[in-house]
Design an enzyme around this catalytic site. Sequence first.
Site, PDB file in Angstrom:
ATOM      1  N   ASP A  18     -40.708 -50.125 -15.628  1.00 10.42           N
ATOM      2  CA  ASP A  18     -39.557 -49.284 -15.962  1.00 10.42           C
ATOM      3  C   ASP A  18     -39.755 -48.691 -17.354  1.00 10.42           C
ATOM      4  O   ASP A  18     -39.335 -49.263 -18.358  1.00 10.42           O
ATOM      5  CB  ASP A  18     -38.263 -50.097 -15.895  1.00 10.42           C
ATOM      6  CG  ASP A  18     -37.022 -49.261 -16.178  1.00 10.42           C
ATOM      7  OD1 ASP A  18     -37.153 -48.078 -16.548  1.00 10.42           O
ATOM      8  OD2 ASP A  18     -35.914 -49.796 -16.027  1.00 10.42           O
ATOM      9  N   HIS A  36     -35.334 -46.778 -22.827  1.00  9.00           N
ATOM     10  CA  HIS A  36     -35.688 -48.162 -23.149  1.00  9.00           C
ATOM     11  C   HIS A  36     -36.778 -48.283 -24.198  1.00  9.00           C
ATOM     12  O   HIS A  36     -36.963 -49.367 -24.748  1.00  9.00           O
ATOM     13  CB  HIS A  36     -36.126 -48.900 -21.884  1.00  9.00           C
ATOM     14  CG  HIS A  36     -35.105 -48.910 -20.806  1.00  9.00           C
ATOM     15  ND1 HIS A  36     -33.822 -49.371 -20.995  1.00  9.00           N
ATOM     16  CD2 HIS A  36     -35.160 -48.490 -19.515  1.00  9.00           C
ATOM     17  CE1 HIS A  36     -33.142 -49.235 -19.868  1.00  9.00           C
ATOM     18  NE2 HIS A  36     -33.926 -48.699 -18.963  1.00  9.00           N
ATOM     19  N   ILE A  70     -32.033 -49.194 -25.477  1.00  4.50           N
ATOM     20  CA  ILE A  70     -31.289 -50.286 -24.836  1.00  4.50           C
ATOM     21  C   ILE A  70     -32.245 -51.066 -23.939  1.00  4.50           C
ATOM     22  O   ILE A  70     -33.236 -50.524 -23.444  1.00  4.50           O
ATOM     23  CB  ILE A  70     -30.079 -49.778 -24.016  1.00  4.50           C
ATOM     24  CG1 ILE A  70     -30.522 -48.881 -22.869  1.00  4.50           C
ATOM     25  CG2 ILE A  70     -29.066 -49.092 -24.935  1.00  4.50           C
ATOM     26  CD1 ILE A  70     -29.416 -48.538 -21.876  1.00  4.50           C
ATOM     27  N   GLY A  91     -31.419 -53.148 -17.754  1.00  2.09           N
ATOM     28  CA  GLY A  91     -30.399 -53.996 -17.143  1.00  2.09           C
ATOM     29  C   GLY A  91     -30.988 -55.118 -16.317  1.00  2.09           C
ATOM     30  O   GLY A  91     -30.437 -56.223 -16.274  1.00  2.09           O
TER      31      GLY A  91
END
Length: 131
Positions: free
Chosen positions: A31, A36, A51, A54
Amino acid sequence: MSRTFQPGETFTHVRECDRYRPIYYAGASGDFNPIHIDPEVGKTAGLGGVILQGLCTLGWAVEAVAVFVGDPGRIRRVRVRFSKPVRPEDTITFEGKVTSVQDGVLTAEVSATNQRGEDVLKGAVVEASIG
């Protein structure tokens, strides 16, 4: 000797999101969404910077239950709702509570807050085989 679990039991699990965690997780998961790994993209997207993925936060929530039951192979089902992104340098505290033990299945609710007391994950339900 097998451990007996009871409804109402609680557990805590703490993980720190170091500044490189989103990059490490990107490499492990594939990912590479720029929110990110690129602070400027995160800012442009209105996130204030990078961030954590998740699914990494979810993995930590599942890890909390796996550690509690003593075996990650026992995890059977997970449901979660993210409340707020995890950021590098955050310390996340997962609080779990056993809500039921029935027919060899333990069900636990898990929530998580950052060091500022902000919810980052609420209402996670994790089921684990215990029988």
